[in-house]
Design a protein around this motif. Structure first.
Motif, PDB file in Angstrom:
ATOM      1  N   ILE A 132       0.837  -1.204   0.000  1.00  0.00           N
ATOM      2  CA  ILE A 132       0.000   0.000   0.000  1.00  0.00           C
ATOM      3  C   ILE A 132       0.870   1.253   0.000  1.00  0.00           C
ATOM      4  O   ILE A 132       0.560   2.257  -0.657  1.00  0.00           O
ATOM      5  CB  ILE A 132      -0.954  -0.004   1.207  1.00  0.00           C
ATOM      6  N   ALA A 133       1.973   1.215   0.729  1.00  0.00           N
ATOM      7  CA  ALA A 133       2.854   2.381   0.838  1.00  0.00           C
ATOM      8  C   ALA A 133       3.461   2.786  -0.507  1.00  0.00           C
ATOM      9  O   ALA A 133       3.896   3.930  -0.665  1.00  0.00           O
ATOM     10  CB  ALA A 133       3.969   2.101   1.845  1.00  0.00           C
ATOM     11  N   ARG A 134       3.470   1.876  -1.460  1.00  0.00           N
ATOM     12  CA  ARG A 134       4.037   2.184  -2.780  1.00  0.00           C
ATOM     13  C   ARG A 134       3.026   2.894  -3.694  1.00  0.00           C
ATOM     14  O   ARG A 134       3.391   3.369  -4.769  1.00  0.00           O
ATOM     15  CB  ARG A 134       4.493   0.898  -3.475  1.00  0.00           C
ATOM     16  N   THR A 135       1.770   2.952  -3.284  1.00  0.00           N
ATOM     17  CA  THR A 135       0.742   3.550  -4.140  1.00  0.00           C
ATOM     18  C   THR A 135       0.773   5.069  -4.027  1.00  0.00           C
ATOM     19  O   THR A 135       1.314   5.637  -3.066  1.00  0.00           O
ATOM     20  CB  THR A 135      -0.673   3.047  -3.760  1.00  0.00           C
ATOM     21  N   GLU A 136       0.153   5.721  -4.989  1.00  0.00           N
ATOM     22  CA  GLU A 136       0.022   7.178  -4.934  1.00  0.00           C
ATOM     23  C   GLU A 136      -1.076   7.551  -3.939  1.00  0.00           C
ATOM     24  O   GLU A 136      -2.148   6.944  -3.947  1.00  0.00           O
ATOM     25  CB  GLU A 136      -0.324   7.735  -6.307  1.00  0.00           C
ATOM     26  N   PRO A 137      -0.841   8.528  -3.075  1.00  0.00           N
ATOM     27  CA  PRO A 137      -1.882   8.928  -2.125  1.00  0.00           C
ATOM     28  C   PRO A 137      -3.010   9.664  -2.815  1.00  0.00           C
ATOM     29  O   PRO A 137      -2.848  10.199  -3.909  1.00  0.00           O
ATOM     30  CB  PRO A 137      -1.135   9.856  -1.162  1.00  0.00           C
ATOM     31  N   ASP A 138      -4.181   9.679  -2.151  1.00  0.00           N
ATOM     32  CA  ASP A 138      -5.281  10.458  -2.694  1.00  0.00           C
ATOM     33  C   ASP A 138      -5.091  11.933  -2.329  1.00  0.00           C
ATOM     34  O   ASP A 138      -4.050  12.324  -1.771  1.00  0.00           O
ATOM     35  CB  ASP A 138      -6.637   9.912  -2.214  1.00  0.00           C
ATOM     36  N   ALA A 139      -6.086  12.743  -2.599  1.00  0.00           N
ATOM     37  CA  ALA A 139      -5.960  14.187  -2.382  1.00  0.00           C
ATOM     38  C   ALA A 139      -5.736  14.543  -0.914  1.00  0.00           C
ATOM     39  O   ALA A 139      -5.191  15.608  -0.599  1.00  0.00           O
ATOM     40  CB  ALA A 139      -7.205  14.891  -2.905  1.00  0.00           C
ATOM     41  N   ASP A 140      -6.148  13.651  -0.003  1.00  0.00           N
ATOM     42  CA  ASP A 140      -5.986  13.901   1.425  1.00  0.00           C
ATOM     43  C   ASP A 140      -4.760  13.211   2.018  1.00  0.00           C
ATOM     44  O   ASP A 140      -4.591  13.172   3.239  1.00  0.00           O
ATOM     45  CB  ASP A 140      -7.238  13.436   2.172  1.00  0.00           C
ATOM     46  N   GLY A 141      -3.931  12.647   1.146  1.00  0.00           N
ATOM     47  CA  GLY A 141      -2.722  11.983   1.618  1.00  0.00           C
ATOM     48  C   GLY A 141      -2.924  10.553   2.058  1.00  0.00           C
ATOM     49  O   GLY A 141      -2.005   9.917   2.586  1.00  0.00           O
ATOM     50  N   GLN A 142      -4.126  10.009   1.851  1.00  0.00           N
ATOM     51  CA  GLN A 142      -4.410   8.637   2.254  1.00  0.00           C
ATOM     52  C   GLN A 142      -3.928   7.628   1.209  1.00  0.00           C
ATOM     53  O   GLN A 142      -4.093   7.855   0.009  1.00  0.00           O
ATOM     54  CB  GLN A 142      -5.915   8.423   2.431  1.00  0.00           C
ATOM     55  N   ARG A 143      -3.404   6.540   1.709  1.00  0.00           N
ATOM     56  CA  ARG A 143      -3.059   5.432   0.815  1.00  0.00           C
ATOM     57  C   ARG A 143      -3.896   4.192   1.086  1.00  0.00           C
ATOM     58  O   ARG A 143      -4.125   3.401   0.181  1.00  0.00           O
ATOM     59  CB  ARG A 143      -1.577   5.099   0.951  1.00  0.00           C
ATOM     60  N   GLY A 144      -4.345   4.001   2.326  1.00  0.00           N
ATOM     61  CA  GLY A 144      -5.127   2.799   2.589  1.00  0.00           C
ATOM     62  C   GLY A 144      -5.529   2.654   4.033  1.00  0.00           C
ATOM     63  O   GLY A 144      -5.214   3.486   4.891  1.00  0.00           O
ATOM     64  N   VAL A 145      -6.236   1.550   4.304  1.00  0.00           N
ATOM     65  CA  VAL A 145      -6.719   1.260   5.650  1.00  0.00           C
ATOM     66  C   VAL A 145      -6.702  -0.246   5.880  1.00  0.00           C
ATOM     67  O   VAL A 145      -7.006  -1.027   4.966  1.00  0.00           O
ATOM     68  CB  VAL A 145      -8.136   1.834   5.868  1.00  0.00           C
ATOM     69  N   VAL A 146      -6.310  -0.632   7.078  1.00  0.00           N
ATOM     70  CA  VAL A 146      -6.287  -2.041   7.484  1.00  0.00           C
ATOM     71  C   VAL A 146      -7.279  -2.212   8.621  1.00  0.00           C
ATOM     72  O   VAL A 146      -7.253  -1.450   9.602  1.00  0.00           O
ATOM     73  CB  VAL A 146      -4.889  -2.478   7.942  1.00  0.00           C
TER      74      VAL A 146
END
Length: 258
Positions: A132-146
């Protein structure tokens, strides 16, 4: 966080809480990879005993095996949709007392429960977070949730639940430090502690026994539905300010010793 056009991983995804969660995430537009043991996947009605059904792809995975988990996460992260959601539902719950007429609690059994429920969850969390850390963040800086699965047994462990309660207590203890560790990567971590849920694990008990379980729940006085667990997962995913929290889903139940 918007689930549409993203990828999601659900462990224990062939039945029970995992199957309900996989279906709910797919219904919201996610491409879902349901990880489970090969034997569990064979029971899924997909026509060929596995493979894909709709937006759910079943991947034979042992959460206690590092190579198996890495292979499954790599597959989920290799598609066009960015991996954003990981839900760990895989677990086992055998019962044994620390000391009984049969002797001392089997150490291998204790270790197996902790290995599957706690170490397996950590294994998935760690490997998935790297992807997940390798993905581009969204507009709010989020990449994911576990979202991990604890249990009210973490707080109200009953007679015979020493191993299970230990493993689920570990999930509770893992939640905040994991959220803090992964904050810099824009990854949130939460956990759900379900009460008594009407899953296939209860399918073999009598109606009288099920009614007795339901009667102990203050309100609503019934067993929880897997779909309610799935609804809570999607709420956590879509609620951007929930992080580092363990949420009890139990109808205000506090378990008695027996």
């Amino acid at each position: 966080m918007d689930l549409a056009t993203t990828a999601a991983v659900v462990t224990g995804g062939a039945s029970g809480l995992g199957a309900a969660t996989a279906a709910a995430l797919a219904a919201r537009g996610a491409t879902v990879y349901a990880l489970d043991l090969a034997g569990a996947i064979e029971q899924v009605s997909t026509g060929d005993g596995g493979g894909s059904t709709g937006d759910i792809t079943y991947v034979a995975t042992d959460v206690t095996d590092a190579a198996s988990v890495r292979s499954a996460i790599t597959a989920a992260a290799s598609g066009d949709a960015p991996l954003r959601t990981v839900v760990s539902c895989a677990g086992i719950g055998p019962s044994a007392r620390i000391l009984s007429r049969r002797g001392v609690h089997d150490l291998d059994l204790y270790a197996k429960v902790v290995q599957v429920n706690l170490v397996g969850t950590f294994n998935v969390l760690a490997v998935a977070s790297e992807a997940i850390a390798r993905t581009e963040p969204d507009a709010d800086g989020q990449r994911g949730v576990v979202v991990n699965t604890a249990s009210i047994a973490a707080y109200d462990g009953q007679v015979g639940q020493a191993a299970y309660a230990s493993s689920k207590g570990g999930i509770v203890g893992l939640t905040l430090p994991a959220a803090r560790d992964l904050a810099q990567y824009g990854i949130r971590v939460c956990a759900i502690a379900p009460g008594i849920v009407d899953t296939p694990m209860l399918a073999t008990v009598s109606d009288e026994f099920r009614a007795g379980l339901a009667a102990g729940v203050p309100f609503p006085q019934r067993l929880a539905k897997p779909s309610e667990f799935a609804d809570l997962v999607t709420m956590i995913v879509e609620h951007d300010y929930l992080n580092g929290e363990v949420i009890r889903m139990d109808g205000a139940l506090r378990m008695a010793p027996r």
